[in-house]
Design a protein around this motif. Structure first.
Motif, PDB file in Angstrom:
ATOM      1  N   HIS A  45      59.905  28.862  78.183  1.00 11.52           N
ATOM      2  CA  HIS A  45      60.273  30.145  78.772  1.00 11.52           C
ATOM      3  C   HIS A  45      59.126  31.118  78.597  1.00 11.52           C
ATOM      4  O   HIS A  45      58.609  31.290  77.501  1.00 11.52           O
ATOM      5  N   TRP A 177      70.850  27.814  71.686  1.00 13.66           N
ATOM      6  CA  TRP A 177      71.680  27.709  72.884  1.00 13.66           C
ATOM      7  C   TRP A 177      70.847  27.952  74.141  1.00 13.66           C
ATOM      8  O   TRP A 177      71.061  27.327  75.176  1.00 13.66           O
ATOM      9  N   TRP A 178      69.899  28.882  74.034  1.00 19.20           N
ATOM     10  CA  TRP A 178      68.981  29.134  75.150  1.00 19.20           C
ATOM     11  C   TRP A 178      68.159  27.886  75.452  1.00 19.20           C
ATOM     12  O   TRP A 178      67.966  27.514  76.610  1.00 19.20           O
ATOM     13  N   ARG A 179      67.682  27.256  74.391  1.00 16.10           N
ATOM     14  CA  ARG A 179      66.879  26.043  74.548  1.00 16.10           C
ATOM     15  C   ARG A 179      67.702  24.922  75.181  1.00 16.10           C
ATOM     16  O   ARG A 179      67.217  24.177  76.037  1.00 16.10           O
ATOM     17  N   ILE A 180      68.974  24.808  74.757  1.00 19.96           N
ATOM     18  CA  ILE A 180      69.849  23.780  75.321  1.00 19.96           C
ATOM     19  C   ILE A 180      70.069  24.023  76.810  1.00 19.96           C
ATOM     20  O   ILE A 180      70.037  23.091  77.629  1.00 19.96           O
ATOM     21  N   ALA A 181      70.269  25.280  77.179  1.00 23.11           N
ATOM     22  CA  ALA A 181      70.536  25.620  78.575  1.00 23.11           C
ATOM     23  C   ALA A 181      69.337  25.351  79.463  1.00 23.11           C
ATOM     24  O   ALA A 181      69.489  25.004  80.642  1.00 23.11           O
ATOM     25  N   ARG A 182      68.124  25.485  78.921  1.00 25.84           N
ATOM     26  CA  ARG A 182      66.920  25.326  79.731  1.00 25.84           C
ATOM     27  C   ARG A 182      66.285  23.943  79.600  1.00 25.84           C
ATOM     28  O   ARG A 182      65.261  23.676  80.227  1.00 25.84           O
ATOM     29  N   ARG A 191      68.793  17.917  73.465  1.00 22.11           N
ATOM     30  CA  ARG A 191      70.110  18.547  73.641  1.00 22.11           C
ATOM     31  C   ARG A 191      71.068  18.150  72.520  1.00 22.11           C
ATOM     32  O   ARG A 191      71.714  18.999  71.900  1.00 22.11           O
ATOM     33  N   VAL A 195      72.556  20.659  69.704  1.00 23.32           N
ATOM     34  CA  VAL A 195      74.006  20.854  69.659  1.00 23.32           C
ATOM     35  C   VAL A 195      74.540  20.541  68.261  1.00 23.32           C
ATOM     36  O   VAL A 195      75.356  21.293  67.704  1.00 23.32           O
TER      37      VAL A 195
END
Length: 259
Positions: A45, A177-182, A191, A195
């Protein structure tokens, strides 16, 4: 009563104790920022107003600043005469006779961060793969440092300190959570790992804090030893060997600890 007040005053936290706690708290906040920023950067990001080079420079500078405050934290803790820790505990985990487990966790976190800093200085010679393997350890140092702070600190039962730890935990969770989403569709391992971490770490820390540091008597159960109380200047020794173990005077001893 007068003698009791004098003994309690002698057992009060010293300026070095306050410096140790303050430096440790700042170091934890900075380490939280380093870890959160590292997780976000790993997700590729890049804000439109900031270049990736600037983000990397901020990450490195925050890491160095964290080490500076950790050094202050360690030096002031060793210099404080409440407990004679010795310099060995700064690099050898579980070598202290005072709160061995919790100080040992802090030493582990410090050693890991030193290893990351050292390998970053020779990154080009070491190779990206080897450097990255060591660098990943920094993420593991953060929960270890959090447990060290919660287990060793005597001010966790104050609302502001407990709230600060909760904010640090929340910041890292949001970054994960940001990393998981991207994460890309093929990043299954990343992932699943994130998690699992976002579930296990908060639950483990919350259960530990609730069952340990927030309970009465944690200072003693954490491994605080009896420490001799020296007579104040101008006082004559009564021949009694007082010990600092808490906050009430009983039979020439102070029961309960301030540190």
């Amino acid at each position: 009563m007068t003698a009791g007040r004098l003994v309690l005053a002698s057992a009060a936290p010293s300026p070095l104790w306050f410096a140790t706690r303050a430096a440790g708290t700042v170091a934890l906040v900075l380490l939280t920022a380093v870890v959160a920023l590292g997780v976000v950067v790993a997700g590729r990001h890049e804000p439109r107003s900031v270049t990736r080079f600037e983000i990397g420079a901020l990450h490195r500078n925050l890491s160095l600043l964290t080490l500076v405050f950790l050094a202050v934290h360690i030096v002031t803790a060793i210099a404080d005469t409440f407990v004679h820790l010795g310099w060995l505990i700064a690099v050898v985990p579980f070598s202290a006779g005072y709160r061995t487990l919790w100080l040992g966790l802090g030493t582990i976190a410090f050693d890991v961060l030193l290893a990351v800093a050292a390998t970053s200085a020779i990154r080009l010679r070491l190779g990206r793969r080897r450097w990255k393997a060591v660098h990943w350890l920094a993420y593991g140092a953060w929960p270890v440092a959090l447990l060290h702070a919660a287990g060793t600190g005597t001010d966790i039962r104050t609302r502001w300190q407990l709230g600060l730890y909760a904010v640090c935990l929340a910041v890292v969770l949001v970054a994960c959570w940001w990393r998981i989403a991207r994460a890309g569709p093929g990043a299954v391992v990343v992932r699943l790992g994130l998690v699992a971490a976002t579930v296990v770490v908060p639950v483990a820390v919350s259960l530990f804090v609730a069952a340990g540091p927030l309970q009465a008597g944690w200072s003693h159960r954490a491994g605080a030893p009896a420490v001799g109380v020296r007579p104040q200047a101008g006082q004559e020794s009564t021949g009694q060997s007082g010990t600092v173990q808490g906050g009430t005077v009983q039979g020439g001893t102070v029961q309960g600890g301030t540190e």
